[in-house]
Write a protein that holds these residues in place. Structure first.
Motif, mmCIF file in Angstrom:
data_model
loop_
_atom_site.group_PDB
_atom_site.id
_atom_site.type_symbol
_atom_site.label_atom_id
_atom_site.label_comp_id
_atom_site.label_asym_id
_atom_site.label_seq_id
_atom_site.Cartn_x
_atom_site.Cartn_y
_atom_site.Cartn_z
ATOM 1 N N VAL A 87 36.470 28.480 56.118
ATOM 2 C CA VAL A 87 35.458 29.586 56.110
ATOM 3 C C VAL A 87 36.847 30.659 56.322
ATOM 4 C CG1 VAL A 87 34.165 30.979 57.362
ATOM 5 C CG2 VAL A 87 33.980 28.361 57.698
ATOM 6 N N ALA A 88 36.339 31.954 55.274
ATOM 7 C CA ALA A 88 37.549 32.788 54.940
ATOM 8 C C ALA A 88 36.603 34.267 55.325
ATOM 9 C CB ALA A 88 37.740 32.766 53.227
ATOM 10 N N PHE A 89 37.585 35.301 55.757
ATOM 11 C CA PHE A 89 36.506 36.534 56.539
ATOM 12 C C PHE A 89 37.885 37.519 56.085
ATOM 13 C CE2 PHE A 89 35.640 33.425 59.847
ATOM 14 C CZ PHE A 89 34.209 33.112 59.984
ATOM 15 N N THR A 133 40.228 31.022 57.620
ATOM 16 C CA THR A 133 40.930 32.141 56.429
ATOM 17 C C THR A 133 40.726 32.981 57.135
ATOM 18 O OG1 THR A 133 41.677 30.533 54.774
ATOM 19 C CG2 THR A 133 42.101 32.658 54.460
ATOM 20 N N LEU A 134 41.956 34.166 57.176
ATOM 21 C CA LEU A 134 41.845 35.700 57.338
ATOM 22 C C LEU A 134 43.076 36.070 56.191
ATOM 23 C CD1 LEU A 134 42.728 36.635 61.026
ATOM 24 C CD2 LEU A 134 40.158 35.688 59.791
ATOM 25 N N PHE A 135 42.118 37.128 55.977
ATOM 26 C CA PHE A 135 42.600 37.919 54.070
ATOM 27 C C PHE A 135 42.227 39.259 54.605
ATOM 28 C CE2 PHE A 135 38.172 36.966 52.812
ATOM 29 C CZ PHE A 135 38.314 37.947 51.413
ATOM 30 N N GLN A 136 43.438 39.761 53.946
ATOM 31 C CA GLN A 136 43.476 41.484 53.954
ATOM 32 C C GLN A 136 43.650 41.893 52.686
ATOM 33 O OE1 GLN A 136 46.408 43.239 56.388
ATOM 34 N NE2 GLN A 136 46.344 45.135 55.448
ATOM 35 N N GLU A 137 42.821 42.385 51.852
ATOM 36 C CA GLU A 137 42.812 42.672 50.117
ATOM 37 C C GLU A 137 44.006 44.019 50.894
ATOM 38 O OE1 GLU A 137 41.660 41.215 47.995
ATOM 39 O OE2 GLU A 137 39.992 40.010 47.988
ATOM 40 N N LEU A 138 44.839 43.721 49.412
ATOM 41 C CA LEU A 138 45.852 45.329 49.962
ATOM 42 C C LEU A 138 45.157 45.746 48.419
ATOM 43 C CD1 LEU A 138 48.854 42.832 49.428
ATOM 44 C CD2 LEU A 138 48.041 44.111 51.244
ATOM 45 N N ASP A 139 44.974 45.275 47.034
ATOM 46 C CA ASP A 139 44.392 46.085 46.430
ATOM 47 C C ASP A 139 42.486 46.394 46.058
ATOM 48 O OD1 ASP A 139 47.251 45.954 45.453
ATOM 49 O OD2 ASP A 139 46.517 44.796 44.453
ATOM 50 N N ALA A 140 42.268 47.098 47.671
ATOM 51 C CA ALA A 140 41.084 46.867 48.103
ATOM 52 C C ALA A 140 40.596 47.802 46.612
ATOM 53 C CB ALA A 140 41.014 47.973 49.287
ATOM 54 N N GLY A 141 38.965 47.531 45.932
ATOM 55 C CA GLY A 141 38.210 47.959 45.008
ATOM 56 C C GLY A 141 38.047 47.556 43.665
ATOM 57 N N GLU A 142 39.772 46.712 43.789
ATOM 58 C CA GLU A 142 39.830 46.313 42.403
ATOM 59 C C GLU A 142 39.260 44.768 42.208
ATOM 60 O OE1 GLU A 142 43.381 46.835 40.850
ATOM 61 O OE2 GLU A 142 44.182 48.495 42.439
ATOM 62 N N HIS A 143 39.041 44.141 43.110
ATOM 63 C CA HIS A 143 37.754 43.325 42.271
ATOM 64 C C HIS A 143 37.295 42.657 43.682
ATOM 65 C CE1 HIS A 143 40.780 40.480 45.561
ATOM 66 N NE2 HIS A 143 41.610 41.640 44.413
ATOM 67 N N PRO A 144 35.948 41.920 43.190
ATOM 68 C CA PRO A 144 35.128 41.475 44.441
ATOM 69 C C PRO A 144 35.843 40.984 45.367
ATOM 70 C CG PRO A 144 34.549 40.944 41.963
ATOM 71 C CD PRO A 144 35.502 41.256 42.596
ATOM 72 N N SER A 145 35.074 41.804 47.421
ATOM 73 C CA SER A 145 35.685 41.010 48.345
ATOM 74 C C SER A 145 35.292 39.345 47.687
ATOM 75 C CB SER A 145 34.564 41.581 48.937
ATOM 76 O OG SER A 145 34.945 41.167 50.125
ATOM 77 N N GLY A 146 36.081 38.662 48.693
ATOM 78 C CA GLY A 146 35.963 37.142 48.964
ATOM 79 C C GLY A 146 37.532 36.558 49.184
ATOM 80 N N ASP A 147 37.727 35.277 49.118
ATOM 81 C CA ASP A 147 38.990 35.104 49.879
ATOM 82 C C ASP A 147 40.295 34.907 48.957
ATOM 83 O OD1 ASP A 147 40.512 33.148 51.306
ATOM 84 O OD2 ASP A 147 39.595 31.846 50.146
ATOM 85 N N GLY A 148 39.653 35.997 47.342
ATOM 86 C CA GLY A 148 40.574 35.863 46.524
ATOM 87 C C GLY A 148 41.485 35.295 45.920
ATOM 88 N N ASP A 149 41.396 33.908 45.995
ATOM 89 C CA ASP A 149 41.369 33.074 46.068
ATOM 90 C C ASP A 149 42.388 33.039 44.340
ATOM 91 O OD1 ASP A 149 41.929 31.865 48.021
ATOM 92 O OD2 ASP A 149 40.600 30.667 48.048
ATOM 93 N N ILE A 150 41.356 33.918 42.976
ATOM 94 C CA ILE A 150 41.793 33.816 42.081
ATOM 95 C C ILE A 150 41.910 34.870 41.638
ATOM 96 C CG2 ILE A 150 40.308 33.138 39.137
ATOM 97 C CD1 ILE A 150 39.329 31.095 40.177
ATOM 98 N N PRO A 151 42.751 35.385 41.107
ATOM 99 C CA PRO A 151 42.874 36.909 41.205
ATOM 100 C C PRO A 151 41.801 37.221 39.571
ATOM 101 C CG PRO A 151 44.714 35.850 40.337
ATOM 102 C CD PRO A 151 44.131 34.919 41.022
ATOM 103 N N ALA A 152 41.216 38.755 39.532
ATOM 104 C CA ALA A 152 40.423 38.889 39.707
ATOM 105 C C ALA A 152 41.473 39.456 38.132
ATOM 106 C CB ALA A 152 39.860 40.487 39.876
#
Length: 152
Positions: A87-89, A133-152
């Protein structure tokens, strides 16, 4: 006759992850009080039956093939294999939230680190048998929120 407000409604309105836990009170305190997920509903039934539904923001279902999971494990956790379900938050501050959760009893698997997909991720084993998993998006708003496992 009025036009529908959404001509292509989604067939699923909500994703709800149901987790059975032997230590209900400890799990509730961890996810509600420490992680900060607000209660949206709660019910009690006969025989000490209890359920609390916690709101976790936007729900997504991330499907990854084995090669992608190995890549994620290598980047996020120095190659330590993840559980089949993780589970990723998304949080505002991975490092601070990781510290809070570890202080509350989570077992740290991987310290916060920047990933190639521009997020800061950490991993831990948490109450109710969940690996998170905890994740913090560094480029918020550039790709959909999610685990970020695949770059947009």
């Amino acid at each position: 006759m009025s036009e529908p407000t959404n001509p292509n409604p989604a067939p699923v309105r909500q994703l709800r992850l149901v987790v059975e836990t032997e230590d209900f009170d400890a799990a509730l305190a961890f996810y509600r009080d420490v992680l900060g997920l607000p209660v949206s509903e709660s019910y009690e039934g006969e025989g000490d039956a209890r359920v609390v539904i916690l709101s976790a923001g936007i729900a997504t279902l991330e499907l990854s093939n084995p090669a992608q999971v190995r890549l994620i494990d290598r980047v996020e956790a120095d190659g330590q294999p993840s559980h089949r379900l993780r589970v990723a938050f998304e949080v505002d501050d991975t490092a601070a939230t990781t510290d809070r959760l570890v202080d509350a009893g989570a077992i740290l698997t991987a310290t916060p680190r920047e990933t190639p997909w521009r997020s800061i991720n950490s991993r831990m084993d948490a109450p109710a048998g969940l690996q998170i998993t905890l994740f913090q998006e560094l480029d918020a708003g550039e790709h959909p929120s999610g685990d970020g496992d695949i770059p947009a």
